[in-house]
Design an enzyme around this catalytic site. Structure first.
Site, PDB file in Angstrom:
ATOM      1  N   SER A 116       0.761  -1.310   0.163  1.00 41.40           N
ATOM      2  CA  SER A 116      -0.154   0.019   0.076  1.00 41.40           C
ATOM      3  C   SER A 116       0.846   1.102  -0.039  1.00 41.40           C
ATOM      4  CB  SER A 116      -0.896  -0.018   1.203  1.00 41.40           C
ATOM      5  OG  SER A 116      -0.434   0.037   2.459  1.00 41.40           O
ATOM      6  N   ARG A 117       2.213   1.277   0.284  1.00 42.12           N
ATOM      7  CA  ARG A 117       3.071   2.353   0.446  1.00 42.12           C
ATOM      8  C   ARG A 117       4.190   2.166   0.559  1.00 42.12           C
ATOM      9  NH1 ARG A 117       0.972   4.314   6.133  1.00 42.12           N
ATOM     10  NH2 ARG A 117      -1.051   3.589   5.153  1.00 42.12           N
ATOM     11  N   GLY A 118       5.316   3.113   0.290  1.00 44.26           N
ATOM     12  CA  GLY A 118       6.737   2.861   0.282  1.00 44.26           C
ATOM     13  C   GLY A 118       7.218   2.129  -0.716  1.00 44.26           C
TER      14      GLY A 118
ATOM     15  N   ARG B 100      -2.800  -3.908   5.637  1.00 41.30           N
ATOM     16  CA  ARG B 100      -3.951  -3.688   6.500  1.00 41.30           C
ATOM     17  C   ARG B 100      -4.681  -2.694   6.164  1.00 41.30           C
ATOM     18  NH1 ARG B 100      -0.309  -3.521  11.921  1.00 41.30           N
ATOM     19  NH2 ARG B 100       1.125  -2.524  10.374  1.00 41.30           N
TER      20      ARG B 100
ATOM     21  N   ALA C 140       5.477  -7.328   3.504  1.00 44.91           N
ATOM     22  CA  ALA C 140       4.764  -6.907   4.660  1.00 44.91           C
ATOM     23  C   ALA C 140       5.508  -7.005   5.875  1.00 44.91           C
ATOM     24  CB  ALA C 140       3.282  -7.441   4.748  1.00 44.91           C
TER      25      ALA C 140
ATOM     26  N   SER D   3      16.238  -7.426   5.003  1.00 41.06           N
ATOM     27  CA  SER D   3      16.849  -6.350   5.218  1.00 41.06           C
ATOM     28  C   SER D   3      18.370  -6.212   5.661  1.00 41.06           C
ATOM     29  CB  SER D   3      16.145  -5.625   6.829  1.00 41.06           C
ATOM     30  OG  SER D   3      16.779  -4.546   7.119  1.00 41.06           O
TER      31      SER D   3
ATOM     32  N   TYR E 287      13.458  -7.436  15.341  1.00 45.40           N
ATOM     33  CA  TYR E 287      13.269  -7.188  13.666  1.00 45.40           C
ATOM     34  C   TYR E 287      14.287  -7.870  12.899  1.00 45.40           C
ATOM     35  CZ  TYR E 287      12.935  -4.484   9.295  1.00 45.40           C
ATOM     36  OH  TYR E 287      12.822  -4.192   8.042  1.00 45.40           O
TER      37      TYR E 287
ATOM     38  N   LYS F 249      14.240 -10.991  10.113  1.00 49.46           N
ATOM     39  CA  LYS F 249      14.786 -10.682   8.726  1.00 49.46           C
ATOM     40  C   LYS F 249      15.722 -12.024   8.310  1.00 49.46           C
ATOM     41  CE  LYS F 249      12.044  -7.576   7.502  1.00 49.46           C
ATOM     42  NZ  LYS F 249      11.157  -7.872   6.320  1.00 49.46           N
TER      43      LYS F 249
END
Length: 248
Positions: free
Chosen positions: A19-21, A42, A93, A145, A158, A162
């Protein structure tokens, strides 16, 4: 398991967190390349809604939480009905982290692991099962990442998720025996809600030690994702870092 070395380009790609980025940039780039794209997040942003309204025969979007297996399963069925069988997945996501490990609650650790590791593994399993059932070959791209390879304070859980996805990439590539190409793309830090947790001082330090002299841009990542999904390649089970040599 494989009777041919060739895996055809993906034609219907499912993008989580689209949805973004970076996710939205991947969706837009794949559409420009002629791919039919299904994207969920979401919250469906106006930008994603606009793409779906402009190209209803090539785009299908939905408000789906990646940690909800029933909702993701239903969305996958919708995609197959609207666009055709899925033969490509981009696991994008994710949720970030903004606390030192000693201050991160048990609930937050569980949420990060569920969203960034458990959910993409479950989604990948779901789509692979359906592809194999239809006799299809396909391609999986996991957006991970540089945090999986370098240490950064405040990003312990996080980074662990990854790193887990990078490890899963290597094992799944072998498990599928060439029927599908499975790779990770590990971007360096770029200006986003998740990287903002590092603060301007730490981001400035990253820029100073990056030979190319700037943070990673989504536009520098999407060609790599597109190549892994669309080009004839023997790249499989790899983690491709896009960070301007900051981690070298």
């Amino acid at each position: 398991m494989s009777d041919s070395p060739l895996v055809p380009p993906s034609t219907v790609v499912l993008v989580s967190g689209g949805s973004r980025g970076l996710g939205l940039a991947i969706v837009t780039d794949l559409l420009d390349a002629g791919v039919r794209v299904a994207a969920f997040a979401r919250t469906v942003t106006p930008e994603l809604e606009k793409l779906a309204a402009e190209q209803p025969d090539r785009v299908h979007v939905g408000a789906v939480d990646v940690t909800d297996p029933a909702a993701t399963h239903a969305f996958v069925r919708e995609v197959e009905e609207r666009l055709g069988p899925i033969d490509g997945v981009v696991n994008n996501a994710a949720v970030g982290q903004d606390s030192l490990h000693v201050h991160t609650s048990t609930g937050d650790i569980a949420r990060i692991i569920e969203t960034n590791l458990t959910a993409p593994l479950q989604l990948t399993r779901l789509v692979i099962r359906r592809m194999l059932g239809k006799g299809l070959r396909g391609r999986i791209v996991n957006i991970t990442s540089i945090c999986a390879q370098r240490g950064f304070p405040g990003l312990v859980a996080y980074s662990a998720t990854k790193g887990g996805m990078d490890a899963a990439t290597r094992s799944l590539a072998r498990e599928l025996g060439g029927r599908m190409l499975v790779n990770s793309v590990a971007p360096g830090f770029f200006a986003s809600e998740m990287s903002a947790v590092l603060g301007s001082t730490q981001l400035d330090q990253i820029v100073r030690r990056t030979p190319t002299g700037h943070l990673t841009e989504p536009a520098e990542v999407v060609p790599v994702v597109r190549m892994l999904l669309r080009e004839q390649t023997n790249i499989n089970g790899q983690v491709i870092v896009v960070d301007g040599a900051a981690s070298v």
